[in-house]
Design a protein around this motif. Sequence first.
Motif, PDB file in Angstrom:
ATOM      1  N   ALA A  44       0.862  -1.183   0.000  1.00 33.52           N
ATOM      2  CA  ALA A  44       0.000   0.000   0.000  1.00 33.52           C
ATOM      3  C   ALA A  44       0.901   1.238   0.000  1.00 33.52           C
ATOM      4  O   ALA A  44       1.916   1.262   0.707  1.00 33.52           O
ATOM      5  CB  ALA A  44      -0.886  -0.010   1.233  1.00 33.52           C
ATOM      6  N   LEU A  45       0.521   2.222  -0.799  1.00 35.14           N
ATOM      7  CA  LEU A  45       1.380   3.403  -0.967  1.00 35.14           C
ATOM      8  C   LEU A  45       1.836   3.991   0.363  1.00 35.14           C
ATOM      9  O   LEU A  45       3.023   4.295   0.554  1.00 35.14           O
ATOM     10  CB  LEU A  45       0.636   4.461  -1.798  1.00 35.14           C
ATOM     11  N   GLU A  46       0.895   4.093   1.318  1.00 29.77           N
ATOM     12  CA  GLU A  46       1.256   4.752   2.582  1.00 29.77           C
ATOM     13  C   GLU A  46       2.261   3.936   3.391  1.00 29.77           C
ATOM     14  O   GLU A  46       2.914   4.466   4.292  1.00 29.77           O
ATOM     15  CB  GLU A  46       0.012   5.099   3.416  1.00 29.77           C
ATOM     16  N   ASP A  47       2.412   2.669   3.061  1.00 26.54           N
ATOM     17  CA  ASP A  47       3.418   1.845   3.762  1.00 26.54           C
ATOM     18  C   ASP A  47       4.777   1.863   3.067  1.00 26.54           C
ATOM     19  O   ASP A  47       5.728   1.234   3.531  1.00 26.54           O
ATOM     20  CB  ASP A  47       2.943   0.385   3.837  1.00 26.54           C
ATOM     21  N   SER A  48       4.879   2.544   1.924  1.00 22.59           N
ATOM     22  CA  SER A  48       6.122   2.464   1.158  1.00 22.59           C
ATOM     23  C   SER A  48       7.107   3.572   1.481  1.00 22.59           C
ATOM     24  O   SER A  48       8.283   3.468   1.147  1.00 22.59           O
ATOM     25  CB  SER A  48       5.815   2.460  -0.345  1.00 22.59           C
ATOM     26  N   PHE A  49       6.632   4.655   2.109  1.00 25.61           N
ATOM     27  CA  PHE A  49       7.560   5.753   2.385  1.00 25.61           C
ATOM     28  C   PHE A  49       7.188   6.476   3.673  1.00 25.61           C
ATOM     29  O   PHE A  49       6.079   6.315   4.194  1.00 25.61           O
ATOM     30  CB  PHE A  49       7.586   6.749   1.216  1.00 25.61           C
TER      31      PHE A  49
END
Length: 432
Positions: free
Chosen positions: A20-25
Amino acid sequence: MKKAYRGELIHFIEDPSKVALEDSFEYFEDALLVINNGLVEQVGSAEKLLPTLASTIDVIHYEDGLMMPGFIDTHVHYPQTEMIASYGEQLLEWLENYTFPAEREFSNEAHGKRVAEFFLSQLLEAGTTTALVFGTVHKESVDAFFKEAEAKNLRMICGKVLMDQNCPDYLSDTAESGYSESKALIEKWHNKGRLQYAITPRFAPTCSTEQLNAAGKLLAEYPSVYMHTHLSENVNEIDWVKSLFPDSKNYLDVYDKSKLLSRRSVFAHGVHLHDAECQRLADTESAIAFCPSSNLFLGSGLFNLKQAEQFNVNVGMGSDIGAGTTFSMLSTLNEAYKTQQLRRDKLSPYKSFYLATLGGARALDLEGTIGNFVKGAEADFIVIDTKATPLMERRMQHCKNLIEELFILSMLGDERHIKATHILGERVTFSS
Ligand code: GUN
Ligand code: ZN
Protein backbone atom coordinates in the motif's frame (compact mmCIF):
# COMPACT_ATOMS: atom_id res chain seq x y z
CA MET A 1 30.02 13.59 16.52
CA LYS A 2 26.28 14.17 16.59
CA LYS A 3 24.43 16.66 14.39
CA ALA A 4 20.95 17.18 13.01
CA TYR A 5 19.37 18.50 9.83
CA ARG A 6 15.89 19.99 9.74
CA GLY A 7 13.49 20.41 6.80
CA GLU A 8 11.04 18.62 4.51
CA LEU A 9 12.05 14.96 4.08
CA ILE A 10 11.05 11.80 2.25
CA HIS A 11 12.53 8.31 2.17
CA PHE A 12 11.29 4.92 1.03
CA ILE A 13 11.02 1.77 3.08
CA GLU A 14 9.32 -0.42 0.49
CA ASP A 15 8.58 -0.62 -3.23
CA PRO A 16 5.41 1.46 -3.79
CA SER A 17 4.28 -0.96 -6.49
CA LYS A 18 4.40 -3.86 -4.02
CA VAL A 19 2.68 -2.55 -0.88
CA ALA A 20 0.00 0.00 0.00
CA LEU A 21 1.38 3.40 -0.97
CA GLU A 22 1.26 4.75 2.58
CA ASP A 23 3.42 1.84 3.76
CA SER A 24 6.12 2.46 1.16
CA PHE A 25 7.56 5.75 2.39
CA GLU A 26 7.87 8.16 5.27
CA TYR A 27 7.30 11.84 4.65
CA PHE A 28 7.59 14.79 7.02
CA GLU A 29 6.84 18.37 6.10
CA ASP A 30 9.20 19.39 8.87
CA ALA A 31 11.59 16.60 9.83
CA LEU A 32 14.66 16.18 11.92
CA LEU A 33 17.38 13.84 10.65
CA VAL A 34 19.74 13.02 13.50
CA ILE A 35 23.20 11.77 12.57
CA ASN A 36 25.86 10.28 14.80
CA ASN A 37 29.37 9.66 13.47
CA GLY A 38 28.15 9.71 9.87
CA LEU A 39 25.31 7.22 10.46
CA VAL A 40 21.59 7.83 10.78
CA GLU A 41 20.51 7.72 14.39
CA GLN A 42 16.92 8.83 14.05
CA VAL A 43 14.43 10.45 11.71
CA GLY A 44 11.07 11.90 12.70
CA SER A 45 9.01 15.03 12.94
CA ALA A 46 10.95 18.05 14.17
CA GLU A 47 8.18 18.86 16.60
CA LYS A 48 8.59 15.48 18.29
CA LEU A 49 12.37 15.14 18.15
CA LEU A 50 13.63 18.67 18.80
CA PRO A 51 12.71 18.65 22.51
CA THR A 52 14.66 15.39 22.96
CA LEU A 53 17.84 16.81 21.42
CA ALA A 54 20.62 18.15 23.66
CA SER A 55 20.92 21.91 23.25
CA THR A 56 24.61 21.57 22.38
CA ILE A 57 23.82 19.72 19.14
CA ASP A 58 24.11 21.69 15.93
CA VAL A 59 20.85 21.83 13.94
CA ILE A 60 21.19 22.86 10.28
CA HIS A 61 17.87 24.06 8.85
CA TYR A 62 17.16 23.62 5.12
CA GLU A 63 14.20 25.76 4.11
CA ASP A 64 12.72 25.45 0.60
CA GLY A 65 14.39 22.11 0.18
CA LEU A 66 13.43 18.44 0.21
CA MET A 67 15.85 16.08 1.94
CA MET A 68 16.14 12.53 0.63
CA PRO A 69 18.79 9.80 0.45
CA GLY A 70 21.51 10.38 -2.15
CA PHE A 71 20.73 8.97 -5.58
CA ILE A 72 22.20 5.62 -6.59
CA ASP A 73 23.41 5.16 -10.16
CA THR A 74 23.48 1.42 -10.83
CA HIS A 75 25.22 1.60 -14.21
CA VAL A 76 27.71 4.17 -15.46
CA HIS A 77 31.04 4.28 -17.34
CA TYR A 78 33.46 6.85 -15.93
CA PRO A 79 35.88 6.50 -18.89
CA GLN A 80 33.11 7.66 -21.23
CA THR A 81 32.73 11.05 -19.57
CA GLU A 82 34.57 12.94 -22.29
CA MET A 83 32.87 11.22 -25.25
CA ILE A 84 29.30 11.79 -24.06
CA ALA A 85 27.05 13.13 -26.85
CA SER A 86 28.76 11.37 -29.76
CA TYR A 87 26.58 11.66 -32.85
CA GLY A 88 24.67 9.35 -35.06
CA GLU A 89 25.18 5.68 -34.22
CA GLN A 90 23.45 2.80 -32.51
CA LEU A 91 25.20 0.52 -30.04
CA LEU A 92 27.69 -1.57 -32.02
CA GLU A 93 28.89 1.20 -34.34
CA TRP A 94 28.93 3.68 -31.46
CA LEU A 95 31.26 1.32 -29.54
CA GLU A 96 33.60 0.95 -32.55
CA ASN A 97 33.69 4.57 -33.63
CA TYR A 98 33.68 6.47 -30.37
CA THR A 99 33.87 4.35 -27.23
CA PHE A 100 36.83 2.08 -27.84
CA PRO A 101 39.15 4.90 -28.98
CA ALA A 102 38.21 6.97 -25.90
CA GLU A 103 38.84 4.03 -23.57
CA ARG A 104 42.30 3.49 -25.04
CA GLU A 105 43.61 6.53 -23.16
CA PHE A 106 43.03 4.90 -19.78
CA SER A 107 46.18 2.81 -19.93
CA ASN A 108 47.63 6.01 -18.50
CA GLU A 109 46.71 6.30 -14.80
CA ALA A 110 47.23 10.06 -14.76
CA HIS A 111 44.55 10.40 -17.46
CA GLY A 112 42.24 8.16 -15.42
CA LYS A 113 42.81 10.30 -12.35
CA ARG A 114 41.88 13.53 -14.17
CA VAL A 115 38.69 12.03 -15.58
CA ALA A 116 37.73 10.25 -12.34
CA GLU A 117 38.07 13.47 -10.37
CA PHE A 118 35.79 15.34 -12.77
CA PHE A 119 33.36 12.42 -13.04
CA LEU A 120 32.94 12.13 -9.27
CA SER A 121 32.36 15.83 -8.79
CA GLN A 122 29.74 15.76 -11.57
CA LEU A 123 27.97 12.87 -9.84
CA LEU A 124 28.00 14.59 -6.45
CA GLU A 125 26.80 17.90 -7.87
CA ALA A 126 23.92 15.99 -9.47
CA GLY A 127 23.06 14.38 -6.12
CA THR A 128 24.37 10.87 -6.83
CA THR A 129 26.33 9.51 -3.89
CA THR A 130 26.87 5.85 -4.88
CA ALA A 131 27.48 4.32 -8.30
CA LEU A 132 28.31 0.98 -9.90
CA VAL A 133 30.97 1.98 -12.37
CA PHE A 134 32.72 0.47 -15.39
CA GLY A 135 36.45 1.10 -15.69
CA THR A 136 38.29 0.12 -18.87
CA VAL A 137 40.30 -3.03 -19.60
CA HIS A 138 43.32 -1.36 -17.96
CA LYS A 139 43.91 -2.05 -14.28
CA GLU A 140 45.28 1.51 -14.04
CA SER A 141 41.77 2.83 -14.74
CA VAL A 142 40.46 1.10 -11.62
CA ASP A 143 43.36 2.23 -9.43
CA ALA A 144 42.80 5.81 -10.57
CA PHE A 145 39.07 5.64 -9.89
CA PHE A 146 39.30 4.05 -6.47
CA LYS A 147 42.00 6.47 -5.32
CA GLU A 148 39.74 9.43 -6.14
CA ALA A 149 36.66 7.80 -4.58
CA GLU A 150 38.65 6.94 -1.45
CA ALA A 151 39.91 10.52 -1.11
CA LYS A 152 36.27 11.69 -1.14
CA ASN A 153 35.17 8.94 1.27
CA LEU A 154 32.48 7.70 -1.15
CA ARG A 155 30.69 4.36 -1.33
CA MET A 156 31.61 3.34 -4.88
CA ILE A 157 31.81 0.06 -6.78
CA CYS A 158 34.09 -0.35 -9.80
CA GLY A 159 35.88 -2.99 -11.81
CA LYS A 160 38.30 -3.65 -14.63
CA VAL A 161 36.60 -4.55 -17.91
CA LEU A 162 37.14 -8.07 -19.23
CA MET A 163 37.23 -8.36 -23.04
CA ASP A 164 39.26 -10.83 -25.06
CA GLN A 165 37.55 -11.01 -28.47
CA ASN A 166 35.76 -8.88 -31.08
CA CYS A 167 37.51 -5.76 -29.90
CA PRO A 168 40.61 -3.78 -30.92
CA ASP A 169 43.94 -5.35 -29.93
CA TYR A 170 44.76 -2.30 -27.86
CA LEU A 171 41.76 -3.03 -25.58
CA SER A 172 42.11 -6.78 -25.39
CA ASP A 173 43.10 -8.87 -22.38
CA THR A 174 43.05 -12.67 -22.16
CA ALA A 175 40.99 -15.03 -20.04
CA GLU A 176 44.07 -15.58 -17.91
CA SER A 177 45.32 -11.99 -17.57
CA GLY A 178 41.77 -10.75 -17.01
CA TYR A 179 41.34 -13.25 -14.20
CA SER A 180 44.66 -12.56 -12.48
CA GLU A 181 44.46 -8.77 -12.79
CA SER A 182 40.88 -8.75 -11.47
CA LYS A 183 41.92 -10.96 -8.57
CA ALA A 184 44.78 -8.61 -7.67
CA LEU A 185 42.41 -5.62 -7.81
CA ILE A 186 39.90 -7.43 -5.57
CA GLU A 187 42.64 -8.10 -3.01
CA LYS A 188 43.74 -4.49 -3.21
CA TRP A 189 40.40 -2.63 -3.14
CA HIS A 190 37.38 -4.76 -2.21
CA ASN A 191 35.93 -3.61 1.11
CA LYS A 192 38.72 -1.08 1.57
CA GLY A 193 36.75 1.53 3.50
CA ARG A 194 33.58 2.11 1.50
CA LEU A 195 34.92 0.73 -1.79
CA GLN A 196 33.76 -2.52 -3.37
CA TYR A 197 34.83 -4.43 -6.45
CA ALA A 198 32.78 -5.61 -9.45
CA ILE A 199 33.93 -8.35 -11.82
CA THR A 200 33.12 -6.67 -15.14
CA PRO A 201 32.86 -8.73 -18.35
CA ARG A 202 31.98 -6.01 -20.92
CA PHE A 203 29.23 -8.06 -22.64
CA ALA A 204 28.93 -11.50 -24.17
CA PRO A 205 30.16 -10.55 -27.70
CA THR A 206 33.54 -9.36 -26.43
CA CYS A 207 34.13 -12.27 -24.03
CA SER A 208 35.13 -15.80 -24.96
CA THR A 209 33.46 -18.67 -23.11
CA GLU A 210 36.82 -19.26 -21.45
CA GLN A 211 36.85 -15.68 -20.16
CA LEU A 212 33.23 -15.84 -18.92
CA ASN A 213 34.03 -19.09 -17.12
CA ALA A 214 37.08 -17.49 -15.50
CA ALA A 215 34.85 -14.62 -14.34
CA GLY A 216 32.42 -17.17 -12.85
CA LYS A 217 35.27 -18.91 -11.07
CA LEU A 218 36.43 -15.62 -9.57
CA LEU A 219 32.91 -14.78 -8.42
CA ALA A 220 32.72 -18.16 -6.67
CA GLU A 221 36.03 -17.42 -4.94
CA TYR A 222 34.83 -13.96 -3.81
CA PRO A 223 31.06 -14.17 -3.27
CA SER A 224 30.81 -10.69 -1.74
CA VAL A 225 32.17 -9.14 -4.94
CA TYR A 226 29.77 -7.80 -7.60
CA MET A 227 29.28 -8.94 -11.20
CA HIS A 228 28.48 -6.14 -13.63
CA THR A 229 27.78 -6.47 -17.35
CA HIS A 230 25.41 -5.57 -20.21
CA LEU A 231 22.40 -7.60 -21.34
CA SER A 232 19.87 -7.45 -24.22
CA GLU A 233 20.29 -3.80 -25.05
CA ASN A 234 20.02 -3.68 -28.84
CA VAL A 235 18.46 -6.03 -31.41
CA ASN A 236 21.62 -6.36 -33.55
CA GLU A 237 23.61 -7.14 -30.41
CA ILE A 238 21.11 -9.85 -29.47
CA ASP A 239 21.33 -11.43 -32.95
CA TRP A 240 25.11 -11.38 -32.67
CA VAL A 241 25.01 -13.13 -29.30
CA LYS A 242 22.74 -15.80 -30.80
CA SER A 243 25.26 -16.50 -33.55
CA LEU A 244 28.27 -16.44 -31.21
CA PHE A 245 26.68 -18.69 -28.55
CA PRO A 246 24.34 -21.02 -30.48
CA ASP A 247 24.10 -23.46 -27.56
CA SER A 248 22.60 -20.93 -25.17
CA LYS A 249 18.83 -20.78 -24.66
CA ASN A 250 18.84 -16.97 -24.69
CA TYR A 251 21.18 -14.03 -24.01
CA LEU A 252 21.01 -14.34 -20.23
CA ASP A 253 21.77 -18.04 -20.48
CA VAL A 254 25.25 -17.22 -21.84
CA TYR A 255 26.06 -15.63 -18.48
CA ASP A 256 24.12 -18.24 -16.55
CA LYS A 257 26.16 -21.08 -18.05
CA SER A 258 29.29 -19.38 -16.69
CA LYS A 259 27.74 -18.99 -13.19
CA LEU A 260 27.53 -15.23 -13.33
CA LEU A 261 24.05 -14.78 -11.84
CA SER A 262 23.90 -13.88 -8.16
CA ARG A 263 22.41 -11.53 -5.60
CA ARG A 264 25.26 -9.17 -6.43
CA SER A 265 24.93 -9.37 -10.22
CA VAL A 266 23.77 -6.28 -12.07
CA PHE A 267 22.83 -6.40 -15.75
CA ALA A 268 22.57 -3.10 -17.60
CA HIS A 269 19.57 -2.47 -19.88
CA GLY A 270 17.60 -5.72 -20.35
CA VAL A 271 15.45 -3.86 -22.87
CA HIS A 272 14.38 -6.94 -24.85
CA LEU A 273 14.00 -9.70 -22.28
CA HIS A 274 11.93 -12.85 -22.62
CA ASP A 275 9.75 -13.85 -19.69
CA ALA A 276 12.04 -16.84 -19.05
CA GLU A 277 14.99 -14.48 -18.61
CA CYS A 278 13.05 -12.32 -16.15
CA GLN A 279 12.10 -15.42 -14.20
CA ARG A 280 15.74 -16.51 -14.03
CA LEU A 281 16.87 -13.02 -12.95
CA ALA A 282 14.29 -13.09 -10.17
CA ASP A 283 15.18 -16.65 -9.10
CA THR A 284 18.84 -15.69 -8.74
CA GLU A 285 18.05 -12.27 -7.14
CA SER A 286 20.02 -10.57 -9.90
CA ALA A 287 19.21 -6.97 -10.83
CA ILE A 288 18.61 -4.85 -13.91
CA ALA A 289 19.90 -1.31 -14.32
CA PHE A 290 17.22 0.68 -16.14
CA CYS A 291 19.00 3.28 -18.29
CA PRO A 292 16.34 5.30 -20.11
CA SER A 293 18.54 8.18 -21.24
CA SER A 294 20.98 5.77 -22.88
CA ASN A 295 18.22 3.58 -24.34
CA LEU A 296 16.68 6.61 -26.05
CA PHE A 297 20.01 8.12 -27.13
CA LEU A 298 21.21 4.91 -28.81
CA GLY A 299 17.72 4.05 -30.08
CA SER A 300 17.92 0.75 -28.18
CA GLY A 301 14.28 0.53 -27.14
CA LEU A 302 11.86 1.02 -24.27
CA PHE A 303 12.54 -0.93 -21.08
CA ASN A 304 9.54 -2.97 -19.92
CA LEU A 305 9.33 -1.98 -16.27
CA LYS A 306 5.93 -3.65 -15.84
CA GLN A 307 7.40 -6.98 -16.97
CA ALA A 308 10.22 -6.62 -14.42
CA GLU A 309 7.63 -5.83 -11.73
CA GLN A 310 5.51 -8.79 -12.71
CA PHE A 311 8.47 -11.15 -12.30
CA ASN A 312 9.79 -9.43 -9.17
CA VAL A 313 13.12 -8.54 -10.71
CA ASN A 314 15.19 -6.02 -8.73
CA VAL A 315 15.57 -2.80 -10.70
CA GLY A 316 17.70 0.29 -10.12
CA MET A 317 18.27 3.40 -12.26
CA GLY A 318 21.38 3.92 -14.38
CA SER A 319 22.65 7.00 -16.19
CA ASP A 320 24.92 4.89 -18.42
CA ILE A 321 27.17 7.86 -19.20
CA GLY A 322 28.42 8.19 -21.99
CA ALA A 323 25.55 6.58 -23.92
CA GLY A 324 23.30 8.34 -21.43
CA THR A 325 23.36 12.09 -21.88
CA THR A 326 23.08 13.31 -18.30
CA PHE A 327 24.65 12.81 -14.88
CA SER A 328 21.41 14.01 -13.33
CA MET A 329 19.21 11.31 -11.83
CA LEU A 330 16.30 13.78 -11.92
CA SER A 331 16.73 14.14 -15.69
CA THR A 332 17.09 10.36 -15.95
CA LEU A 333 13.72 9.99 -14.18
CA ASN A 334 12.24 12.40 -16.70
CA GLU A 335 13.41 10.14 -19.53
CA ALA A 336 12.17 7.07 -17.64
CA TYR A 337 8.68 8.52 -17.42
CA LYS A 338 8.62 9.21 -21.14
CA THR A 339 9.79 5.70 -22.08
CA GLN A 340 6.91 4.30 -20.07
CA GLN A 341 4.44 6.73 -21.66
CA LEU A 342 5.49 5.38 -25.07
CA ARG A 343 4.69 1.89 -23.76
CA ARG A 344 1.29 3.18 -22.54
CA ASP A 345 2.43 2.51 -18.96
CA LYS A 346 2.40 5.02 -16.12
CA LEU A 347 5.51 5.50 -14.02
CA SER A 348 4.37 7.06 -10.75
CA PRO A 349 6.65 9.66 -9.18
CA TYR A 350 6.75 7.55 -6.01
CA LYS A 351 8.08 4.61 -7.97
CA SER A 352 10.59 6.89 -9.72
CA PHE A 353 12.11 8.18 -6.49
CA TYR A 354 12.02 4.69 -4.99
CA LEU A 355 14.01 3.37 -7.98
CA ALA A 356 16.56 6.20 -7.68
CA THR A 357 17.16 5.51 -3.96
CA LEU A 358 16.04 2.33 -2.17
CA GLY A 359 15.49 0.42 -5.44
CA GLY A 360 19.13 1.12 -6.33
CA ALA A 361 20.29 0.03 -2.89
CA ARG A 362 18.37 -3.23 -3.25
CA ALA A 363 19.75 -3.78 -6.75
CA LEU A 364 23.22 -3.45 -5.21
CA ASP A 365 22.34 -5.60 -2.19
CA LEU A 366 23.05 -2.61 0.06
CA GLU A 367 19.69 -2.13 1.77
CA GLY A 368 20.30 -0.99 5.35
CA THR A 369 23.60 0.59 4.32
CA ILE A 370 22.43 3.22 1.82
CA GLY A 371 19.19 4.18 0.04
CA ASN A 372 17.06 5.25 3.01
CA PHE A 373 17.25 6.61 6.54
CA VAL A 374 16.84 3.49 8.65
CA LYS A 375 18.81 3.57 11.89
CA GLY A 376 22.46 2.79 11.26
CA ALA A 377 22.40 3.62 7.53
CA GLU A 378 25.22 5.71 6.13
CA ALA A 379 24.07 9.33 6.05
CA ASP A 380 24.64 10.09 2.38
CA PHE A 381 21.81 12.46 1.54
CA ILE A 382 20.82 15.38 -0.63
CA VAL A 383 18.64 18.45 -0.47
CA ILE A 384 16.59 19.24 -3.55
CA ASP A 385 15.84 22.92 -4.03
CA THR A 386 12.26 23.39 -5.18
CA LYS A 387 12.96 27.01 -6.11
CA ALA A 388 16.30 26.81 -7.87
CA THR A 389 15.02 27.88 -11.27
CA PRO A 390 12.29 30.42 -12.12
CA LEU A 391 10.23 27.83 -14.00
CA MET A 392 10.34 25.30 -11.17
CA GLU A 393 9.50 28.01 -8.62
CA ARG A 394 6.53 29.19 -10.69
CA ARG A 395 5.23 25.67 -11.26
CA MET A 396 5.58 24.83 -7.56
CA GLN A 397 3.27 27.73 -6.65
CA HIS A 398 0.48 25.66 -8.19
CA CYS A 399 1.51 22.40 -6.57
CA LYS A 400 -1.25 20.84 -4.52
CA ASN A 401 0.24 17.78 -2.88
CA LEU A 402 3.28 15.52 -2.45
CA ILE A 403 2.73 13.38 -5.54
CA GLU A 404 2.63 16.52 -7.66
CA GLU A 405 5.72 17.92 -5.95
CA LEU A 406 7.67 14.74 -6.73
CA PHE A 407 6.41 14.65 -10.28
CA ILE A 408 7.40 18.27 -10.94
CA LEU A 409 10.85 17.63 -9.46
CA SER A 410 11.36 14.64 -11.75
CA MET A 411 10.10 16.45 -14.85
CA LEU A 412 11.74 19.87 -14.41
CA GLY A 413 14.63 19.00 -12.11
CA ASP A 414 18.31 18.57 -12.93
CA GLU A 415 21.66 19.23 -11.28
CA ARG A 416 20.74 22.89 -10.77
CA HIS A 417 18.16 21.75 -8.25
CA ILE A 418 20.57 19.92 -5.99
CA LYS A 419 21.08 22.45 -3.23
CA ALA A 420 23.43 20.28 -1.17
CA THR A 421 25.01 16.83 -1.11
CA HIS A 422 26.17 15.20 2.12
CA ILE A 423 28.54 12.29 2.55
CA LEU A 424 28.38 10.53 5.92
CA GLY A 425 26.55 13.56 7.28
CA GLU A 426 29.08 16.12 6.03
CA ARG A 427 28.18 18.64 3.36
CA VAL A 428 30.36 18.39 0.28
CA THR A 429 31.73 21.62 -1.11
CA PHE A 430 32.41 22.01 -4.80
CA SER A 431 35.37 23.79 -6.28
CA SER A 432 33.50 24.98 -9.39
N1 GUN B 1 27.61 -2.84 -24.39
C1 GUN B 1 28.92 -3.16 -24.32
N2 GUN B 1 29.67 -2.11 -23.98
C2 GUN B 1 28.83 -1.09 -23.82
C3 GUN B 1 29.01 0.29 -23.45
O1 GUN B 1 30.11 0.76 -23.20
N3 GUN B 1 27.87 1.05 -23.37
C4 GUN B 1 26.64 0.55 -23.63
N4 GUN B 1 25.58 1.34 -23.53
N5 GUN B 1 26.45 -0.73 -23.97
C5 GUN B 1 27.52 -1.53 -24.07
ZN1 ZN C 1 26.86 0.63 -20.26
